[in-house]
Design a protein around this motif. Structure first.
Motif, PDB file in Angstrom:
ATOM      1  N   SER A   1       9.330   7.774  -0.438  1.00  0.00           N
ATOM      2  CA  SER A   1       8.782   6.914   0.620  1.00  0.00           C
ATOM      3  C   SER A   1       8.287   5.605   0.014  1.00  0.00           C
ATOM      4  CB  SER A   1       7.625   7.619   1.337  1.00  0.00           C
ATOM      5  OG  SER A   1       6.493   7.686   0.497  1.00  0.00           O
ATOM      6  N   ALA A   2       8.175   4.589   0.863  1.00  0.00           N
ATOM      7  CA  ALA A   2       7.705   3.279   0.402  1.00  0.00           C
ATOM      8  C   ALA A   2       6.306   3.397  -0.197  1.00  0.00           C
ATOM      9  CB  ALA A   2       7.718   2.282   1.552  1.00  0.00           C
ATOM     10  N   GLU A   3       5.469   4.225   0.403  1.00  0.00           N
ATOM     11  CA  GLU A   3       4.104   4.401  -0.078  1.00  0.00           C
ATOM     12  C   GLU A   3       4.089   5.038  -1.474  1.00  0.00           C
ATOM     13  OE1 GLU A   3       0.222   3.651   0.019  1.00  0.00           O
ATOM     14  OE2 GLU A   3       1.613   3.094   1.609  1.00  0.00           O
ATOM     15  N   LYS A   4       4.912   6.077  -1.662  1.00  0.00           N
ATOM     16  CA  LYS A   4       4.980   6.734  -2.975  1.00  0.00           C
ATOM     17  C   LYS A   4       5.541   5.782  -4.035  1.00  0.00           C
ATOM     18  CE  LYS A   4       5.237  11.535  -1.531  1.00  0.00           C
ATOM     19  NZ  LYS A   4       6.058  12.754  -1.494  1.00  0.00           N
ATOM     20  N   ARG A   5       6.490   4.969  -3.633  1.00  0.00           N
ATOM     21  CA  ARG A   5       7.095   3.994  -4.544  1.00  0.00           C
ATOM     22  C   ARG A   5       6.029   2.983  -5.005  1.00  0.00           C
ATOM     23  NH1 ARG A   5      11.153   2.324  -1.233  1.00  0.00           N
ATOM     24  NH2 ARG A   5      12.068   4.317  -1.564  1.00  0.00           N
ATOM     25  N   LYS A   6       5.254   2.479  -4.053  1.00  0.00           N
ATOM     26  CA  LYS A   6       4.195   1.519  -4.378  1.00  0.00           C
ATOM     27  C   LYS A   6       3.131   2.155  -5.268  1.00  0.00           C
ATOM     28  CE  LYS A   6       2.675  -1.326  -1.207  1.00  0.00           C
ATOM     29  NZ  LYS A   6       2.173  -1.880   0.056  1.00  0.00           N
ATOM     30  N   ASN A   7       2.765   3.399  -4.962  1.00  0.00           N
ATOM     31  CA  ASN A   7       1.767   4.101  -5.776  1.00  0.00           C
ATOM     32  C   ASN A   7       2.269   4.322  -7.198  1.00  0.00           C
ATOM     33  OD1 ASN A   7      -0.056   4.195  -3.663  1.00  0.00           O
ATOM     34  ND2 ASN A   7       0.537   6.264  -3.027  1.00  0.00           N
ATOM     35  N   ALA A   8       3.551   4.676  -7.321  1.00  0.00           N
ATOM     36  CA  ALA A   8       4.138   4.905  -8.648  1.00  0.00           C
ATOM     37  C   ALA A   8       4.102   3.615  -9.468  1.00  0.00           C
ATOM     38  CB  ALA A   8       5.567   5.416  -8.510  1.00  0.00           C
ATOM     39  N   ILE A   9       4.421   2.506  -8.840  1.00  0.00           N
ATOM     40  CA  ILE A   9       4.390   1.218  -9.542  1.00  0.00           C
ATOM     41  C   ILE A   9       2.959   0.870  -9.949  1.00  0.00           C
ATOM     42  CG2 ILE A   9       4.663  -1.276  -9.194  1.00  0.00           C
ATOM     43  CD1 ILE A   9       7.299  -0.536  -7.716  1.00  0.00           C
ATOM     44  N   SER A  10       2.011   1.121  -9.060  1.00  0.00           N
ATOM     45  CA  SER A  10       0.601   0.857  -9.381  1.00  0.00           C
ATOM     46  C   SER A  10       0.153   1.664 -10.592  1.00  0.00           C
ATOM     47  CB  SER A  10      -0.297   1.192  -8.193  1.00  0.00           C
ATOM     48  OG  SER A  10      -0.065   0.297  -7.151  1.00  0.00           O
ATOM     49  N   GLU A  11       0.573   2.927 -10.655  1.00  0.00           N
ATOM     50  CA  GLU A  11       0.186   3.777 -11.780  1.00  0.00           C
ATOM     51  C   GLU A  11       0.907   3.377 -13.065  1.00  0.00           C
ATOM     52  OE1 GLU A  11       0.234   8.009 -11.098  1.00  0.00           O
ATOM     53  OE2 GLU A  11      -0.439   7.711  -9.027  1.00  0.00           O
ATOM     54  N   LEU A  12       2.216   3.116 -12.969  1.00  0.00           N
ATOM     55  CA  LEU A  12       2.998   2.767 -14.154  1.00  0.00           C
ATOM     56  C   LEU A  12       2.536   1.461 -14.795  1.00  0.00           C
ATOM     57  CD1 LEU A  12       6.607   3.611 -12.961  1.00  0.00           C
ATOM     58  CD2 LEU A  12       5.424   4.651 -14.884  1.00  0.00           C
ATOM     59  N   PHE A  13       2.194   0.504 -13.958  1.00  0.00           N
ATOM     60  CA  PHE A  13       1.854  -0.826 -14.459  1.00  0.00           C
ATOM     61  C   PHE A  13       0.390  -1.166 -14.186  1.00  0.00           C
ATOM     62  CE2 PHE A  13       6.417  -0.824 -13.464  1.00  0.00           C
ATOM     63  CZ  PHE A  13       6.922  -1.094 -14.726  1.00  0.00           C
ATOM     64  N   ALA A  14      -0.469  -0.168 -14.272  1.00  0.00           N
ATOM     65  CA  ALA A  14      -1.893  -0.340 -13.979  1.00  0.00           C
ATOM     66  C   ALA A  14      -2.550  -1.392 -14.873  1.00  0.00           C
ATOM     67  CB  ALA A  14      -2.626   0.991 -14.119  1.00  0.00           C
ATOM     68  N   GLN A  15      -2.080  -1.523 -16.101  1.00  0.00           N
ATOM     69  CA  GLN A  15      -2.670  -2.494 -17.030  1.00  0.00           C
ATOM     70  C   GLN A  15      -2.084  -3.899 -16.851  1.00  0.00           C
ATOM     71  OE1 GLN A  15      -5.222  -1.429 -18.965  1.00  0.00           O
ATOM     72  NE2 GLN A  15      -4.904   0.507 -17.924  1.00  0.00           N
ATOM     73  N   GLY A  16      -1.088  -4.019 -15.990  1.00  0.00           N
ATOM     74  CA  GLY A  16      -0.398  -5.298 -15.828  1.00  0.00           C
ATOM     75  C   GLY A  16      -1.159  -6.290 -14.974  1.00  0.00           C
ATOM     76  N   ASN A  17      -0.701  -7.520 -15.030  1.00  0.00           N
ATOM     77  CA  ASN A  17      -1.257  -8.594 -14.218  1.00  0.00           C
ATOM     78  C   ASN A  17      -1.081  -8.268 -12.740  1.00  0.00           C
ATOM     79  OD1 ASN A  17      -0.647 -11.200 -12.604  1.00  0.00           O
ATOM     80  ND2 ASN A  17      -1.840 -11.906 -14.368  1.00  0.00           N
ATOM     81  N   GLU A  18      -2.094  -8.542 -11.942  1.00  0.00           N
ATOM     82  CA  GLU A  18      -2.059  -8.181 -10.515  1.00  0.00           C
ATOM     83  C   GLU A  18      -0.914  -8.866  -9.774  1.00  0.00           C
ATOM     84  OE1 GLU A  18      -5.192  -9.805  -7.883  1.00  0.00           O
ATOM     85  OE2 GLU A  18      -5.896 -10.891  -9.662  1.00  0.00           O
ATOM     86  N   TYR A  19      -0.577 -10.104 -10.161  1.00  0.00           N
ATOM     87  CA  TYR A  19       0.513 -10.808  -9.480  1.00  0.00           C
ATOM     88  C   TYR A  19       1.855 -10.158  -9.790  1.00  0.00           C
ATOM     89  CZ  TYR A  19      -3.319 -14.146  -9.407  1.00  0.00           C
ATOM     90  OH  TYR A  19      -4.549 -14.726  -9.264  1.00  0.00           O
ATOM     91  N   VAL A  20       2.001  -9.673 -11.003  1.00  0.00           N
ATOM     92  CA  VAL A  20       3.232  -8.977 -11.395  1.00  0.00           C
ATOM     93  C   VAL A  20       3.340  -7.654 -10.634  1.00  0.00           C
ATOM     94  CG1 VAL A  20       4.457  -7.860 -13.309  1.00  0.00           C
ATOM     95  CG2 VAL A  20       3.319 -10.065 -13.672  1.00  0.00           C
ATOM     96  N   VAL A  21       2.247  -6.901 -10.608  1.00  0.00           N
ATOM     97  CA  VAL A  21       2.242  -5.611  -9.914  1.00  0.00           C
ATOM     98  C   VAL A  21       2.528  -5.810  -8.426  1.00  0.00           C
ATOM     99  CG1 VAL A  21       0.855  -3.587  -9.299  1.00  0.00           C
ATOM    100  CG2 VAL A  21       0.725  -4.526 -11.616  1.00  0.00           C
ATOM    101  N   ASN A  22       1.914  -6.822  -7.822  1.00  0.00           N
ATOM    102  CA  ASN A  22       2.153  -7.096  -6.396  1.00  0.00           C
ATOM    103  C   ASN A  22       3.611  -7.452  -6.144  1.00  0.00           C
ATOM    104  OD1 ASN A  22      -0.545  -6.626  -5.836  1.00  0.00           O
ATOM    105  ND2 ASN A  22      -1.088  -8.791  -5.744  1.00  0.00           N
ATOM    106  N   THR A  23       4.195  -8.236  -7.046  1.00  0.00           N
ATOM    107  CA  THR A  23       5.603  -8.609  -6.899  1.00  0.00           C
ATOM    108  C   THR A  23       6.495  -7.383  -7.025  1.00  0.00           C
ATOM    109  OG1 THR A  23       5.166 -10.818  -7.776  1.00  0.00           O
ATOM    110  CG2 THR A  23       7.450 -10.076  -7.804  1.00  0.00           C
ATOM    111  N   LEU A  24       6.200  -6.513  -7.984  1.00  0.00           N
ATOM    112  CA  LEU A  24       6.980  -5.279  -8.145  1.00  0.00           C
ATOM    113  C   LEU A  24       6.866  -4.399  -6.902  1.00  0.00           C
ATOM    114  CD1 LEU A  24       6.194  -4.351 -11.853  1.00  0.00           C
ATOM    115  CD2 LEU A  24       8.351  -5.219 -10.930  1.00  0.00           C
ATOM    116  N   GLN A  25       5.667  -4.312  -6.360  1.00  0.00           N
ATOM    117  CA  GLN A  25       5.481  -3.503  -5.146  1.00  0.00           C
ATOM    118  C   GLN A  25       6.270  -4.087  -3.980  1.00  0.00           C
ATOM    119  OE1 GLN A  25       1.186  -3.372  -4.870  1.00  0.00           O
ATOM    120  NE2 GLN A  25       1.118  -1.374  -5.885  1.00  0.00           N
TER     121      GLN A  25
END
Length: 176
Positions: free
Chosen positions: A52-76
């Motif tokens: 699901s889109a929600e699980k995908r976004k959560n997975a990206i948040s967890e994988l790239f938790a240390q990343g820049n917020e703008y990068v994480v938002n773009t990936l999401q």
């Protein structure tokens, strides 16, 4: 490269510049690209229609938790719109935009042994002038087959002063 990846990169570039975070964003994007290139299974998993889109976004948040917020938002956003396969293109386009803004060009320098800082600086200043840039960001690749000398690749241009290429030219001249 798609127009969509160019638009995502441009939007991220503008946001990063507005918040004086372009270098941090670029460093994170290089890591993100490496993660996806080195782990194609991850890209397939995140792109799965079963996720699901929600699980995908959560997975990206967890994988790239240390990343820049703008990068994480773009990936999401890319994940949400099912465009994660374009991550490498977005990264390449972003790097191109930052290089253009800074007057920098990426270059690969092939040598028999690692370059010293003085050699890097000399190569950068000499060749940057030839291509109308302020400096080169050099990636040094060790290649013992060169025998000696250097091979420099800037975009689609190659400058080759390696001994192996000189020997090949000599051999072609002698053989005819």
């Amino acid at each position: 490269m798609s127009q969509a990846s160019e638009r995502y990169a441009l939007a991220l570039f503008q946001i990063a510049n507005k918040h004086d975070a372009s270098e941090e964003v670029e460093a994170d994007l290089r890591e993100v690209k490496k993660v996806f290139v080195d782990n194609p299974v991850l890209l397939n998993l995140l792109g799965s229609p079963k996720l699901s889109a929600e699980k995908r976004k959560n997975a990206i948040s967890e994988l790239f938790a240390q990343g820049n917020e703008y990068v994480v938002n773009t990936l999401q956003l890319l994940a949400e719109r099912r465009r994660l396969e374009e991550v490498a293109d977005v990264v390449d386009q972003y790097i191109s935009l930052t290089n253009e803004a800074k007057g920098i060009e990426d270059a690969k320098v092939y040598s028999v042994s690692p370059l010293t800082e003085e050699e890097r600086a000399s190569i950068s200043s000499t060749f940057a002038k030839k291509i109308g840039k302020q400096s080169l960001r050099i990636e040094n690749i060790i290649d013992p087959s060169l025998i000696g000398g250097l091979r420099l690749q800037i975009g689609n241009r190659i400058y080759d002063s390696s001994i192996s290429s000189k020997l090949e030219r000599l051999q072609r001249q002698l053989i005819g």
